[in-house]
Design an enzyme around this catalytic site. Structure first.
Site, PDB file in Angstrom:
ATOM      1  N   ASP A   1     130.958  58.325  68.483  1.00  0.00           N
ATOM      2  CA  ASP A   1     131.409  59.722  68.347  1.00  0.00           C
ATOM      3  C   ASP A   1     132.925  59.726  68.182  1.00  0.00           C
ATOM      4  O   ASP A   1     133.638  60.517  68.794  1.00  0.00           O
ATOM      5  CB  ASP A   1     130.982  60.547  69.560  1.00  0.00           C
ATOM      6  CG  ASP A   1     131.200  62.053  69.363  1.00  0.00           C
ATOM      7  OD1 ASP A   1     131.341  62.499  68.204  1.00  0.00           O
ATOM      8  OD2 ASP A   1     131.243  62.776  70.375  1.00  0.00           O
TER       9      ASP A   1
ATOM     10  N   VAL B   1     135.429  68.399  83.050  1.00  0.00           N
ATOM     11  CA  VAL B   1     136.370  67.381  83.510  1.00  0.00           C
ATOM     12  C   VAL B   1     137.460  68.043  84.364  1.00  0.00           C
ATOM     13  O   VAL B   1     138.028  69.062  83.956  1.00  0.00           O
ATOM     14  CB  VAL B   1     137.017  66.636  82.320  1.00  0.00           C
ATOM     15  CG1 VAL B   1     137.990  65.565  82.808  1.00  0.00           C
ATOM     16  CG2 VAL B   1     135.949  66.010  81.418  1.00  0.00           C
TER      17      VAL B   1
ATOM     18  N   SER C   1     138.775  70.497  81.108  1.00  0.00           N
ATOM     19  CA  SER C   1     137.933  70.822  79.971  1.00  0.00           C
ATOM     20  C   SER C   1     136.549  71.209  80.450  1.00  0.00           C
ATOM     21  O   SER C   1     136.060  70.717  81.470  1.00  0.00           O
ATOM     22  CB  SER C   1     137.870  69.599  79.051  1.00  0.00           C
ATOM     23  OG  SER C   1     136.607  69.456  78.475  1.00  0.00           O
TER      24      SER C   1
ATOM     25  N   GLY D   1     132.887  71.626  78.594  1.00  0.00           N
ATOM     26  CA  GLY D   1     132.102  71.609  77.361  1.00  0.00           C
ATOM     27  C   GLY D   1     130.630  71.841  77.636  1.00  0.00           C
ATOM     28  O   GLY D   1     130.240  72.142  78.755  1.00  0.00           O
TER      29      GLY D   1
ATOM     30  N   ASP E   1     135.345  59.423  76.037  1.00  0.00           N
ATOM     31  CA  ASP E   1     134.017  59.938  75.695  1.00  0.00           C
ATOM     32  C   ASP E   1     133.119  58.852  75.099  1.00  0.00           C
ATOM     33  O   ASP E   1     132.694  58.949  73.946  1.00  0.00           O
ATOM     34  CB  ASP E   1     134.189  61.106  74.696  1.00  0.00           C
ATOM     35  CG  ASP E   1     133.088  62.145  74.840  1.00  0.00           C
ATOM     36  OD1 ASP E   1     132.180  61.933  75.653  1.00  0.00           O
ATOM     37  OD2 ASP E   1     133.152  63.161  74.123  1.00  0.00           O
TER      38      ASP E   1
HETATM   39  N1  LIG Z   1     140.543  60.386  81.764  1.00  0.00           N
HETATM   40  C1  LIG Z   1     140.981  61.527  81.245  1.00  0.00           C
HETATM   41  N2  LIG Z   1     142.271  61.921  81.405  1.00  0.00           N
HETATM   42  C2  LIG Z   1     142.713  63.092  80.873  1.00  0.00           C
HETATM   43  N3  LIG Z   1     141.950  63.942  80.181  1.00  0.00           N
HETATM   44  C3  LIG Z   1     140.647  63.608  79.983  1.00  0.00           C
HETATM   45  C4  LIG Z   1     140.113  62.394  80.494  1.00  0.00           C
HETATM   46  N4  LIG Z   1     138.809  62.334  80.136  1.00  0.00           N
HETATM   47  C5  LIG Z   1     138.553  63.455  79.453  1.00  0.00           C
HETATM   48  N5  LIG Z   1     139.657  64.233  79.341  1.00  0.00           N
HETATM   49  C6  LIG Z   1     139.753  65.545  78.684  1.00  0.00           C
HETATM   50  O1  LIG Z   1     138.520  66.215  78.800  1.00  0.00           O
HETATM   51  C7  LIG Z   1     137.974  66.491  77.521  1.00  0.00           C
HETATM   52  C8  LIG Z   1     136.465  66.271  77.540  1.00  0.00           C
HETATM   53  O2  LIG Z   1     136.166  64.938  77.871  1.00  0.00           O
HETATM   54  P1  LIG Z   1     135.132  64.084  77.028  1.00  0.00           P
HETATM   55  O3  LIG Z   1     134.967  62.773  77.723  1.00  0.00           O
HETATM   56  O4  LIG Z   1     135.547  64.056  75.597  1.00  0.00           O
HETATM   57  O5  LIG Z   1     133.766  64.894  77.229  1.00  0.00           O
HETATM   58  P2  LIG Z   1     132.911  65.833  76.269  1.00  0.00           P
HETATM   59  O6  LIG Z   1     133.596  65.888  74.912  1.00  0.00           O
HETATM   60  O7  LIG Z   1     131.583  65.161  76.225  1.00  0.00           O
HETATM   61  O8  LIG Z   1     132.893  67.140  76.972  1.00  0.00           O
HETATM   62  C9  LIG Z   1     138.710  65.578  76.564  1.00  0.00           C
HETATM   63  O9  LIG Z   1     138.811  66.137  75.301  1.00  0.00           O
HETATM   64  C10 LIG Z   1     140.049  65.405  77.204  1.00  0.00           C
HETATM   65  O10 LIG Z   1     140.911  66.464  76.820  1.00  0.00           O
HETATM   66 MG   LIG Z   2     134.751  64.628  73.771  1.00  0.00          MG
END
Ligand SMILES: Nc1ncnc2c1ncn2[C@@H]1O[C@H](COP(=O)(O)OP(=O)(O)O)[C@@H](O)[C@H]1O
Ligand SMILES: [Mg+2]
Length: 255
Positions: free
Chosen positions: A191, A67, A60, A62, A208
């Site tokens: 959130d 990530v 991902s 953002g 998150d």
């Molecule tokens: N530990 C994890 N394992 C698998 N996918 C993850 C993990 N952490 C985050 N993701 C993926 O990455 C995306 C973004 O992570 P997130 O922590 O929500 O950060 P943000 O929304 O602040 O960019 C999530 O929506 C999810 O799809």
């Molecule tokens: Mg998120």
């Protein structure tokens, strides 16, 4: 032997090239990614110290973080990198000021990003200890957080927004998660929505949690009510008989 500078630039080239082991949406999700020097150094240090063998693919990208899935021996991990540049300060300031655990930190730009990462790390530990299904945090280096990866070898677990075969059961799980968070961890997510809940092997996993605050935070109840509103809105849409008032009671009342 390679100098650190050379190793760093090799890593940078690798990350920018999009040459990952798998091709899961690499093109779209790596677009326009440029890491600053400090982030690369932190990433490099995390990879070396934690013993990561391969950075496999981006999951991902953002506004505030990127990530990646990575591998250490037989362990699948997720590396969350907080962007040094685009984090919204006015927005995160209110979560940090007022949370006595982190209040004393200075407010300059990069320190706030590092503090945000530390906050997520600490919150993940607090939630793990409270028996809540979150990715277990393994390692933190500045703005680089290594945690357990939730998903299969080739695909990260979907958000419940995109895949939820049993909304009734998920709603029950989310209510229990919120209750444990409030009563055992003393935290409010802040959130919570169908975007920050993953569905993995019939279990709902919370992610998150950088913005999560102590229940003693002056705006705690406001954040909790907003979380509850988002959750009930989503599950009502999924056909579940969810109700804000009863969820609030369920979360805050002693057993
Ligand atoms: N530990 C994890 N394992 C698998 N996918 C993850 C993990 N952490 C985050 N993701 C993926 O990455 C995306 C973004 O992570 P997130 O922590 O929500 O950060 P943000 O929304 O602040 O960019 C999530 O929506 C999810 O799809
Ligand atoms: Mg998120």
């Amino acid at each position: 032997m390679q100098t650190e500078e050379e190793e760093l630039s090799a890593l940078q080239t690798l990350i920018r090239s999009g040459e990952f082991r798998h091709s899961y949406e690499v093109g779209r999700k790596t677009e326009g990614k440029v890491f600053d020097r400090r982030t690369l150094l932190n990433l490099y240090t995390a990879i070396k110290n934690f013993g990561i063998e391969s950075v496999d693919y981006p999951i991902s990208s953002g506004k505030e973080s990127i990530v990646f899935k990575a591998t250490k021996k037989n362990e699948k991990v997720a590396i969350k990198i907080y962007r040094m540049s685009t984090l919204q300060f006015s927005n995160i300031e209110k979560y940090i000021a007022g949370d006595s655990r982190f209040e004393r930190e200075r407010r300059d730009r990069s320190r706030v990003v590092f503090l945000w990462a530390r906050k997520e790390y600490a919150n993940l530990i607090g939630m793990t200890n409270a028996g809540i299904f979150v990715p277990r945090p393994f390692y933190l280096q500045g703005n680089v957080l290594v945690m357990k990866y939730i998903g299969t070898e080739s695909r990260p677990a979907p958000m419940i927004k995109n895949y939820d075969p049993d909304p009734e059961d998920s709603y029950r799980q989310v209510a229990e998660i919120m209750k444990r968070m409030y009563q055992r961890a003393g935290l409010i997510h802040g959130d919570l929505s169908e975007y920050n809940l993953l569905y993995y092997r019939k279990r709902v996993c919370v992610i998150d949690v950088g913005q999560s605050v102590s229940i003693k935070h002056p705006m705690a109840m406001e954040f909790l009510e907003r979380d509850i509103k988002n959750i009930t809105r989503f599950f009502i849409k999924e056909g579940v008989g969810a109700n804000s008032e009863s969820l609030l009671n369920q979360v805050t009342q002693d057993e």
